[in-house]
Design an enzyme around this catalytic site. Structure first.
Site, PDB file in Angstrom:
ATOM      1  N   TYR A 280      -0.322  -9.807   1.388  1.00 19.48           N
ATOM      2  CA  TYR A 280       0.704  -9.141   2.199  1.00 19.48           C
ATOM      3  C   TYR A 280       0.683  -9.703   3.619  1.00 19.48           C
ATOM      4  CZ  TYR A 280      -3.188  -6.088   3.739  1.00 19.48           C
ATOM      5  OH  TYR A 280      -4.375  -5.599   4.218  1.00 19.48           O
TER       6      TYR A 280
ATOM      7  N   HIS B  62     -10.647  -3.159  -0.437  1.00 22.06           N
ATOM      8  CA  HIS B  62     -11.465  -2.506   0.591  1.00 22.06           C
ATOM      9  C   HIS B  62     -12.519  -1.628  -0.085  1.00 22.06           C
ATOM     10  CE1 HIS B  62      -8.660  -3.342   4.031  1.00 22.06           C
ATOM     11  NE2 HIS B  62      -7.799  -3.457   3.034  1.00 22.06           N
TER      12      HIS B  62
ATOM     13  N   HIS C 168      -7.256  -8.792  -1.542  1.00 17.65           N
ATOM     14  CA  HIS C 168      -8.593  -8.269  -1.245  1.00 17.65           C
ATOM     15  C   HIS C 168      -8.654  -6.804  -1.631  1.00 17.65           C
ATOM     16  CE1 HIS C 168      -6.117  -7.415   2.325  1.00 17.65           C
ATOM     17  NE2 HIS C 168      -6.807  -6.288   2.394  1.00 17.65           N
TER      18      HIS C 168
ATOM     19  N   TYR D 206       0.847  -1.200   0.000  1.00 17.10           N
ATOM     20  CA  TYR D 206       0.000   0.000   0.000  1.00 17.10           C
ATOM     21  C   TYR D 206       0.878   1.244   0.000  1.00 17.10           C
ATOM     22  CZ  TYR D 206      -4.164  -2.617   1.578  1.00 17.10           C
ATOM     23  OH  TYR D 206      -5.230  -3.478   1.689  1.00 17.10           O
TER      24      TYR D 206
ATOM     25  N   ARG E 117      -2.373 -11.776   4.711  1.00 17.62           N
ATOM     26  CA  ARG E 117      -3.686 -11.404   4.223  1.00 17.62           C
ATOM     27  C   ARG E 117      -3.833 -11.836   2.767  1.00 17.62           C
ATOM     28  NH1 ARG E 117      -7.008  -7.620   5.685  1.00 17.62           N
ATOM     29  NH2 ARG E 117      -8.338  -9.403   5.316  1.00 17.62           N
TER      30      ARG E 117
HETATM   31 FE   LIG Z   1      -5.972  -4.515   3.172  1.00 17.97          FE
END
Ligand SMILES: [Fe+2]
Length: 240
Positions: free
Chosen positions: A150, A165, A163, A111, A160
């Protein structure tokens, strides 16, 4: 946020098993992100329930393309995906003019955020964040690249799964819905404590994209589909 059924709104109650556990044993933050005391109901005023109006005019309804950082810039690295679906109320009626905000990791699982400690590279051609507005039938659609997995580094074990958000505003800013949608067939889906914090199997499946077959002749992007039900007993579970 999960609240007790509020008589003045009169919507259908849901089964708690269809929503994420409030406290997840291997996820310490789940203990700090939910209220420790019973909620206090504060009746909303008319302004809070109805405003702001004309948001589509203020924000502009433009096609969202996250696969480029800017229209004339090169394409981001990763598998191009076309994400679409509908936003609905509990009775299936469309939520038109809903503001949807999207954020996701890049194809390496990174991110753009100062607290992201994963040592994967950033992609200069990918921001991973955007906003769009549902049309009169509650539909949305955007182009992006498939996010990578990640690690939750402080956990020492938890990865994780890929995905995206979603934050969706209903008729007013006081109706904000937040969740994460996962990709089908990902092995990491089996161990994700957030996804599996939803105990009801059928409800959990509503957090996973459907993967309709690509259109004949379209070899550019892979389609994924997800409808959202914002409240009631068929509500799509919320994830932080
Ligand atoms: Fe996330």
């Amino acid at each position: 946020m999960k609240t007790a059924v509020q008589p003045h709104t009169g919507y259908w109650p849901y089964n708690d098993q269809t929503q994420m556990d409030r406290q997840i044993p291997r996820y310490p933050r789940s203990f700090t992100r939910v209220p420790a005391h019973p909620l206090t109901e504060r009746p909303l005023t008319l302004t809070e329930l109805t405003g702001p109006a004309g948001i589509e005019n203020r924000l502009g309804v433009e096609a969202l393309d996250l696969s480029h950082a800017a229209p004339e810039e090169p394409r981001a690295l990763g598998q191009l995906i076309l994400v679409s679906g509908r936003v609905m109320d509990e009775d299936g009626s469309p939520i038109a003019g809903a503001v949807i905000e999207i954020w996701q990791a890049n194809s390496c699982g990174k991110y753009i955020h100062e607290l992201d400690r994963f040592d994967a590279p950033l992609d200069p051609n990918f921001t991973g964040q955007g906003r769009l507005i549902t049309d009169f039938e509650g539909r949305y659609q955007f182009l992006s690249v498939k996010p990578g997995a990640y690690p939750v580094i402080e956990s020492g074990w938890w990865w994780r799964p890929p995905h995206i958000h979603f934050s969706i505003f209903g008729p007013s800013w006081m109706n904000r819905y937040v969740t994460q949608i996962f990709f089908p067939g990902e092995p990491l889906n089996q161990i994700d404590v957030l996804l599996n914090g939803v105990k009801d199997e059928e409800a959990r499946q509503t957090l996973i994209f459907e993967a309709p077959p690509p259109e004949m002749g379209d070899v550019q992007r892979i389609p994924f589909h997800r409808d959202f039900v914002l409240r009631g007993k068929r509500a799509t579970p919320e994830l932080p």
